[in-house]
Design an enzyme around this catalytic site. Structure first.
Site, PDB file in Angstrom:
ATOM      1  N   GLU A 270      62.161  24.937  36.155  1.00  0.00           N
ATOM      2  CA  GLU A 270      61.166  25.083  35.085  1.00  0.00           C
ATOM      3  C   GLU A 270      60.947  23.750  34.397  1.00  0.00           C
ATOM      4  OE1 GLU A 270      58.925  27.546  35.125  1.00  0.00           O
ATOM      5  OE2 GLU A 270      60.544  28.997  34.879  1.00  0.00           O
TER       6      GLU A 270
ATOM      7  N   THR B 165      59.899  21.146  35.697  1.00  0.00           N
ATOM      8  CA  THR B 165      60.257  20.051  36.595  1.00  0.00           C
ATOM      9  C   THR B 165      59.047  19.555  37.377  1.00  0.00           C
ATOM     10  OG1 THR B 165      60.940  21.753  38.146  1.00  0.00           O
ATOM     11  CG2 THR B 165      62.696  20.657  36.917  1.00  0.00           C
ATOM     12  N   ASP B 166      57.998  20.401  37.517  1.00  0.00           N
ATOM     13  CA  ASP B 166      56.910  19.997  38.440  1.00  0.00           C
ATOM     14  C   ASP B 166      56.141  18.777  37.941  1.00  0.00           C
ATOM     15  OD1 ASP B 166      55.508  21.448  36.469  1.00  0.00           O
ATOM     16  OD2 ASP B 166      54.257  22.541  37.912  1.00  0.00           O
TER      17      ASP B 166
ATOM     18  N   GLY C 263      53.252  34.332  31.606  1.00  0.00           N
ATOM     19  CA  GLY C 263      53.930  33.274  32.344  1.00  0.00           C
ATOM     20  C   GLY C 263      54.019  33.595  33.831  1.00  0.00           C
TER      21      GLY C 263
ATOM     22  N   SER D 160      51.285  33.266  35.938  1.00  0.00           N
ATOM     23  CA  SER D 160      50.194  32.561  36.608  1.00  0.00           C
ATOM     24  C   SER D 160      48.942  33.381  36.803  1.00  0.00           C
ATOM     25  CB  SER D 160      50.638  32.034  37.969  1.00  0.00           C
ATOM     26  OG  SER D 160      51.445  30.946  37.795  1.00  0.00           O
ATOM     27  N   SER D 161      48.556  34.130  35.785  1.00  0.00           N
ATOM     28  CA  SER D 161      47.279  34.841  35.902  1.00  0.00           C
ATOM     29  C   SER D 161      46.152  33.833  36.113  1.00  0.00           C
ATOM     30  CB  SER D 161      47.021  35.683  34.658  1.00  0.00           C
ATOM     31  OG  SER D 161      47.092  34.885  33.499  1.00  0.00           O
TER      32      SER D 161
ATOM     33  N   ASP E 243      52.150  26.214  40.114  1.00  0.00           N
ATOM     34  CA  ASP E 243      51.528  27.543  40.126  1.00  0.00           C
ATOM     35  C   ASP E 243      50.461  27.670  41.205  1.00  0.00           C
ATOM     36  OD1 ASP E 243      53.229  27.871  38.053  1.00  0.00           O
ATOM     37  OD2 ASP E 243      51.700  27.882  36.505  1.00  0.00           O
TER      38      ASP E 243
HETATM   39  C1  GLA Z   1      53.414  26.435  33.634  1.00  0.00           C
HETATM   40  C2  GLA Z   1      52.683  25.339  34.398  1.00  0.00           C
HETATM   41  C3  GLA Z   1      53.509  24.838  35.581  1.00  0.00           C
HETATM   42  C4  GLA Z   1      54.934  24.500  35.166  1.00  0.00           C
HETATM   43  C5  GLA Z   1      55.531  25.612  34.311  1.00  0.00           C
HETATM   44  C6  GLA Z   1      56.871  25.250  33.736  1.00  0.00           C
HETATM   45  O1  GLA Z   1      53.534  27.565  34.417  1.00  0.00           O
HETATM   46  O2  GLA Z   1      51.463  25.838  34.881  1.00  0.00           O
HETATM   47  O3  GLA Z   1      52.872  23.736  36.166  1.00  0.00           O
HETATM   48  O4  GLA Z   1      54.969  23.270  34.491  1.00  0.00           O
HETATM   49  O5  GLA Z   1      54.695  25.972  33.232  1.00  0.00           O
HETATM   50  O6  GLA Z   1      57.818  25.173  34.741  1.00  0.00           O
END
Ligand code: GLA
Length: 351
Positions: free
Chosen positions: A18, A20-21, A105, A107-108, A153
């Site tokens: 989390e 980290t991307d 959280g 990814s809708s 996501d």
């Molecule tokens: C959201 C963002 C992702 C990522 C997460 C945290 O979902 O869209 O890119 O940074 O938060 O891990």
């Protein structure tokens, strides 16, 4: 020319990795059985007309896309970006139906973007591969919607396959599908506290990481070794770095735990990840902390953590596969204590 096309894309739950991307690190998300479906009907003239079951009606003229701060920005931002790249589109009716809860959280938004891009690909015969679709979805959020989200996501949503998680190295964008063994199951529960990425907290964390990387003289926090001296960095940023560095290491361990079917080890990594997000990265909220505690009090649960961008949203827990209705029990306790409704999103409710 296709008259009416329909495409869909799943939501995702991030198992671990989390925040980290956007630091070029590792992530391990998994597609959900909940999906967003987009149907496109091309028209000879007129506007882009959108009808969404969850969000209502909107319309705009191609070539006149304007950022509004509303959900329609996801659709308008997509046609804006494709047109900027020289793609010819035409008027259309767009119908959106979604099973992915908004603001949990899960990814809708990426799910909507990828489903829409897939539908556009078919309706207008565009040559876009799945990785390109993921990158376009990210660009729409970054440049049009105004959320500086990472690549996790859209890649998770665009490349997910049932029965497996997706290990992604967000620096090279290489990925590997990791089969989930029968001895592990995942429970996802929404806390009922809505999270919003276009709010300030997410972009602020990103800026803090960039500042820390600058002070440490590295291109991104991916390059900070576990034993590096953090003396050059002020206390708050030091904790942010500690989270990112330790979380990257946990993702690699988690991948191994899944490959070895070691659910208790994966559970420990989830618990450590949650503590790090709560204390060092400060993206949890008290309700979500309580939901994690209630989950971890159940003997069938090996460990739990907040998932997604944070500041509310859902938790993910790793459980024994024969855990029955443990999700419903956790949700009921939480509701009694907090007077908030908790939704069990995984496993999906039985018809
Ligand atoms: C959201 C963002 C992702 C990522 C997460 C945290 O979902 O869209 O890119 O940074 O938060 O891990």
């Amino acid at each position: 020319m296709a008259e009416r096309v329909e495409e869909s894309a799943p939501g995702r739950v991030n198992l671990i990795g989390e925040h980290t991307d956007y630091n070029e690190g590792f992530v391990l998300p998994m597609g959900l059985p909940l999906r967003t479906t987009v149907a496109i009907e091309r028209r000879n003239s007129g506007d882009v007309e959108i009808e969404s079951d969850a969000r209502g009606h909107a319309s705009y003229r191609l070539g006149e896309e304007q950022r509004t701060g509303e959900w329609v920005d996801y659709v308008a931002g997509t046609t804006w970006l494709l047109r900027e790249r020289g793609t010819t589109l035409g008027p259309m009716r767009v119908r959106v139906t979604t099973e992915v809860p908004l603001g949990s959280g899960l990814s809708s938004s990426a799910s909507l973007l990828v489903a829409f891009l897939r539908a556009l690909r078919r309706a207008f015969e565009l040559s876009l591969d799945d990785l390109t679709i993921a990158r376009l979805a990210q660009e729409v959020e970054n440049r049009f919607v105004g959320a500086r989200v990472g690549i996790m996501d859209p890649m998770a949503v665009s490349l997910a396959a049932p029965g497996s998680a997706l290990f992604i190295d967000t620096r090279s964008l290489t990925f590997e599908r990791i089969a989930i063994p029968d001895t592990m199951a995942f429970v996802v529960i929404d806390s009922g506290v809505a999270h919003r990425l276009s709010g300030g907290g997410y972009n602020q964390r990103r800026a803090e990481c960039e500042e820390a990387a600058r002070l440490l003289g590295v291109a991104s926090l991916r390059d900070v070794a576990a034993d590096a001296s953090l003396d050059a960095v002020p206390e708050v940023l030091r904790r942010r770095v500690r989270h990112v560095v330790s979380e990257n290491a946990r993702v690699l361990e988690a991948r191994e735990a899944i490959q070895q079917a070691d659910a208790p080890r994966l559970g420990q990594l989830f618990s450590l990840s949650h503590a790090s997000l709560r204390d060092d990265y400060e993206v949890s909220v008290p309700e979500v902390d309580r939901l994690v505690e209630l989950a971890e009090a159940e003997p069938e649960i090996h460990g739990a953590r907040i998932t997604g961008g944070g500041f509310g949203g859902a938790i993910v827990a790793v459980s024994r596969p024969e855990s029955g209705d443990v999700g419903a029990r956790i949700a009921a306790r939480y509701e009694r204590e907090t007077q908030r409704h908790a939704d069990v999103l995984l496993p999906p409710a039985r018809g």
